[in-house]
Design an enzyme around this catalytic site. Structure first.
Site, short mmCIF file in Angstrom:
data_model
loop_
_atom_site.label_atom_id
_atom_site.label_comp_id
_atom_site.label_asym_id
_atom_site.label_seq_id
_atom_site.Cartn_x
_atom_site.Cartn_y
_atom_site.Cartn_z
N HIS A 18 1.07 -1.01 0.18
CA HIS A 18 0.17 0.34 0.23
C HIS A 18 1.17 1.24 0.39
CE1 HIS A 18 -1.27 3.21 2.59
NE2 HIS A 18 -2.45 2.99 1.54
N ASN A 25 0.65 5.59 -0.52
CA ASN A 25 -0.22 6.87 -0.71
C ASN A 25 0.15 7.64 -0.16
OD1 ASN A 25 -1.63 8.90 1.22
ND2 ASN A 25 -3.55 8.23 -0.58
#
Length: 418
Positions: free
Chosen positions: A219, A221
């Site tokens: 992940h 971000n």
């Protein structure tokens, strides 16, 4: 969820994927609507003006408990019901726009921080998608959308590939206003700011769930955020900050893989400050804690938020370097593990670990909460969830197994680069 309070019962009228937020239960239609003479319809505006609806109607986060209203009694509704979420419905676009910035100052100032951050996140989206497609052989589906209040996003998802079960890379550039609880979700702040808060937010977000349980999920971000003064507050300063991170979530523990991943993150941090990696590594371990289980969802990486203590150009460069580290940190691990043999039992363990991933994202993740409370695009917000997951009752891996080894590392974060 909309709720109509009938003479003898409470009926849930409709539900939405935003059911996890504190403002789950929006009020029902106004008394002048088509509810009928036997229905008492409660509007959010009525509740905000002081209509007290809680003595005979209880609303809970996991559902609705009902008691029969009694004549002469007031009905009470919680503040959560009264909150006006002001959801903005997105509009799908036929093709990706060249910019999602508002026309005028934002889009004209190519050297402005907003414009340069937008250029960076679109480039990262292109680079990561190209690297994934080169290995998988599949192609990302692209959806572009806009918001009435300004801005929009581009979502790319590869689903049912040869290497990844589901991979998504989203870019958003949005304008809007948020209620105080959404501000707390975005910032983690304990204090309450009065009134709705205008904001600008831009970011790139990605989660990749591979098919092979020996290959890890990743992940990342990276985002830039600005808020203006809350409505009704004069002279309050504009706030801005950067946030983000990259973390690894394997189902099976390969120490050399984890060390490689962390080393690439450290290299990106060290270009700016040698204190960054140890600080943001610990922040990552603390943030991705599934509190109700006492374990992390994965084996960490880096995470930071509310970063505004340096020149914004330096912080933009730092966020860019971190985003650029994703491909060299992750892709070599996929190439190494994607074709390894595995058993059905190992696949089931991967599904259990994905269940932990779902639990964290829906219960604790600030980005998910903020997106739901500000009326973000549901398909983009929930893109991070895997296609499949598993929950077994009271499951514990046998001591000494590879599964127990991974679980121990999730419960007891280690310093991988000593």
């Amino acid at each position: 969820m909309e709720v109509v309070v009938m003479a003898s019962q409470v009926l849930p009228v409709s539900s939405s994927a935003a059911g996890w937020s504190r403002s789950t239960f929006a009020a029902a239609k106004s008394p002048s609507s088509s509810c009928g003479k036997k229905a008492l319809c409660v509007s959010s505006s009525s509740a905000r003006k002081g209509l007290d609806l809680g003595a005979d109607l209880s609303l809970h986060g996991k559902g609705i408990s009902q008691r029969m209203p009694t004549a002469g009694r007031k009905l009470h509704v919680s503040a959560a019901v009264a909150e006006d979420r002001r959801i903005e419905q997105e509009s799908m676009l036929s093709e990706k726009p060249t910019t999602l910035l508002r026309e005028g100052e934002d889009s004209d100032d190519k050297n402005g921080l907003r414009a340069r951050f937008e250029q960076m996140v679109f480039r990262i989206q292109n680079d990561v998608c190209a690297a994934v497609e080169a290995i998988d052989g599949g192609k990302f589906r692209e959806d572009a959308w806009s918001r009435p209040g300004g801005g929009g996003g581009v979502s790319r998802v590869l689903q049912g590939g040869t290497v990844w079960e589901k991979a998504g890379v989203n870019v958003s550039v949005v304008y809007g206003s948020m209620p105080p609880e959404a501000y707390r979700a975005a910032t983690g702040a304990a204090s309450t700011k009065p009134g709705r808060i205008p904001f600008f937010a831009s970011g790139v977000s990605s989660v990749m769930h591979p098919i092979n349980p020996m290959a890890p999920t990743v992940h990342f971000n990276y985002r830039y955020f600005e808020t203006d003064a809350p409505e009704g507050v004069e002279g309050a300063p504009r706030a801005w900050w950067f946030g983000g991170g990259t973390d690894l979530t394997p189902s099976y523990f390969f120490e050399e893989d984890v060390k490689h991943f962390h080393q690439v993150q450290k290299n990106a941090c060290d270009k700016f400050d040698p204190a960054f990696y140890p600080k943001y590594k610990k922040w990552c371990d603390d943030y991705f804690l599934i509190k109700h289980r006492g374990e992390r969802r994965g084996l960490g990486g880096i995470f930071f938020d509310d970063l505004n203590d340096r020149d914004p150009n330096e912080l933009l460069a730092f966020a860019t370097a971190c985003a650029d580290s994703v491909i060299p940190a992750y892709i070599p691990l996929i190439e190494k593990r994607k074709d390894m043999a595995y058993t059905q039992e190992q696949k089931e363990w991967q599904q259990l670990r994905r269940g932990r991933y779902v639990e964290f994202n829906l219960v604790y993740d600030r980005g998910t909460t903020f997106g739901l409370q500000t009326g973000g695009r549901i398909e983009s917000i929930l893109m991070s969830l895997p296609l499949t997951a598993r929950w077994e009752y009271d499951h514990h891996p046998e001591e000494g197994t590879e599964e127990a080894k991974l679980l121990d590392a999730c419960k007891n974060p280690k310093e991988w680069l000593l």
